[in-house]
Design a protein around this motif. Structure first.
Motif, short mmCIF file in Angstrom:
data_model
loop_
_atom_site.label_atom_id
_atom_site.label_comp_id
_atom_site.label_asym_id
_atom_site.label_seq_id
_atom_site.Cartn_x
_atom_site.Cartn_y
_atom_site.Cartn_z
N LEU A 88 -29.82 -41.13 9.53
CA LEU A 88 -28.38 -41.42 9.56
C LEU A 88 -27.69 -40.93 8.29
O LEU A 88 -26.55 -40.46 8.33
CB LEU A 88 -28.15 -42.93 9.74
CG LEU A 88 -28.51 -43.47 11.13
CD1 LEU A 88 -28.62 -44.99 11.09
CD2 LEU A 88 -27.46 -43.04 12.14
N GLN A 91 -26.79 -37.43 8.49
CA GLN A 91 -25.59 -37.25 9.32
C GLN A 91 -24.35 -37.85 8.65
O GLN A 91 -23.29 -37.91 9.25
CB GLN A 91 -25.81 -37.94 10.68
CG GLN A 91 -26.99 -37.39 11.46
CD GLN A 91 -27.37 -38.27 12.65
OE1 GLN A 91 -26.61 -39.17 13.04
NE2 GLN A 91 -28.53 -38.01 13.23
N ARG A 93 -23.75 -40.88 7.99
CA ARG A 93 -23.39 -42.17 8.60
C ARG A 93 -23.96 -43.28 7.73
O ARG A 93 -24.88 -44.01 8.09
CB ARG A 93 -23.91 -42.23 10.03
CG ARG A 93 -23.30 -41.17 10.95
CD ARG A 93 -24.03 -41.09 12.28
NE ARG A 93 -23.96 -42.33 13.02
CZ ARG A 93 -24.64 -42.56 14.14
NH1 ARG A 93 -25.46 -41.62 14.63
NH2 ARG A 93 -24.53 -43.72 14.77
N THR A 96 -23.85 -47.16 8.86
CA THR A 96 -24.84 -47.48 9.88
C THR A 96 -26.25 -47.48 9.29
O THR A 96 -27.10 -48.29 9.68
CB THR A 96 -24.77 -46.48 11.04
OG1 THR A 96 -23.41 -46.38 11.49
CG2 THR A 96 -25.63 -46.92 12.22
N ALA A 97 -26.49 -46.57 8.34
CA ALA A 97 -27.80 -46.52 7.68
C ALA A 97 -28.08 -47.83 6.95
O ALA A 97 -29.19 -48.38 7.03
CB ALA A 97 -27.84 -45.35 6.70
#
Length: 294
Positions: A88, A91, A93, A96-97
């Motif tokens: 993540l 990416q 993100r 969210t990670a």
């Protein structure tokens, strides 16, 4: 009032029952820990974190499940959570990670290393250095990390810790073996256009000298480097003078090992783990170094 309390207790009991039913819906309930081990192993192989959450809920309530077995399941879950968080981060993100890392039921070197990566992406160098050093401490701890990590993972973590420490304090203090794995090299930093050792560097070299003597090391190599500014002739001269300065100080504090000197100037930039994250000036700061090869 009494009737209201009774209703609340009934509703609470019902909600708890529903939650337990949802949690264990896909898991056959048994009274023995052994009955789950095959399914748990399969879930670990498949990186099925959600199923492992359900199994962990049940395993914690089995009298015959040993603490060590449950801890191993927790470590596996933490590894899965860290791997998902790592993907993540690639990416970008980050939020969210972090959510995935919080789901890990136990702190491991892997979770702390990923927290360090998140801090790096946010340019929080001091926080990153702290997390990376926590990860190294957990790597060293055989109780926290029963199975030694891969040598490549250890070396990469050492690089990350070193790089963030330099950007935070201008010095680093990690050397010696971790689970039998030695650093590829030990960098000693210099300020721009200088060949002199500052007080922090001298303190580190004193610690390093003690380690060299304790380990009875009889041969080592010092390789001088510079940043990319300036021409080759000037940088070759500076890199040699830096290596000589380190050699003289180590000999001054009692190192009797045979010390070989090499100079690379700006020809061998440091291999950065997160190269795209650093600014050009931060990269230059990391490249002004003498590498000690044991």
């Amino acid at each position: 009032m009494k009737n209201i309390l009774i209703i609340i207790l009934v509703l609470t009991s019902s909600c708890t029952t529903i939650k337990k039913e949802k949690l264990t819906r896909s898991v056959k309930i048994s009274s023995s820990c052994l009955d789950y081990q095959s399914s748990v192993e399969q879930a670990i192989k498949q990186s099925d974190f959600e199923s492992l959450e359900k199994f962990l809920y049940i395993l914690n309530r089995q009298a015959d499940c040993s603490v060590s077995y449950v801890d191993n399941v927790k470590r596996s879950m933490a590894q899965i959570a860290a791997a998902r968080a790592d993907k993540l981060i690639q990416q970008q993100r980050i939020k969210t990670a972090k959510t995935w890392l919080k789901r890990a039921p136990i702190t491991t070197w892997g979770t702390q290393a990923i927290y360090g990566d998140i801090a790096v992406y946010r340019h929080q160098w001091q926080l990153a250095a702290r997390f990376y050093n926590q990860a190294i401490d957990l790597m060293r701890d055989k109780q926290a990390t029963p199975q030694a990590p891969e040598p490549a993972s250890i070396r990469q973590l050492l690089k990350l810790a070193y790089q963030t420490q330099i950007l935070t304090t201008g010095s680093q203090s990690i050397f010696g073996k971790i689970r039998g794995v030695a650093p590829e090299n030990i960098p000693i930093q210099f300020s721009f256009a200088t060949t002199k050792l500052d007080s922090q560097t001298k303190k580190f070299l004193q610690q390093l000298a003690n380690y060299i003597k304790q380990q009875n090391i009889t041969k080592l190599t010092l390789i001088g480097h510079t940043d990319t500014k300036g021409n080759h002739a000037i940088n070759d001269k500076i890199s040699k003078q830096r290596a000589l300065a380190v050699k003289k100080y180590l000999e001054k504090v009692g190192v009797t090992a045979n010390i070989n000197i090499k100079c690379k100037g700006k020809r061998q930039p440091l291999q950065l783990v997160h190269a795209i994250i650093y600014t050009p000036e931060q990269i230059n700061a990391l490249n002004r170094r003498v590498e000690l090869i044991l």
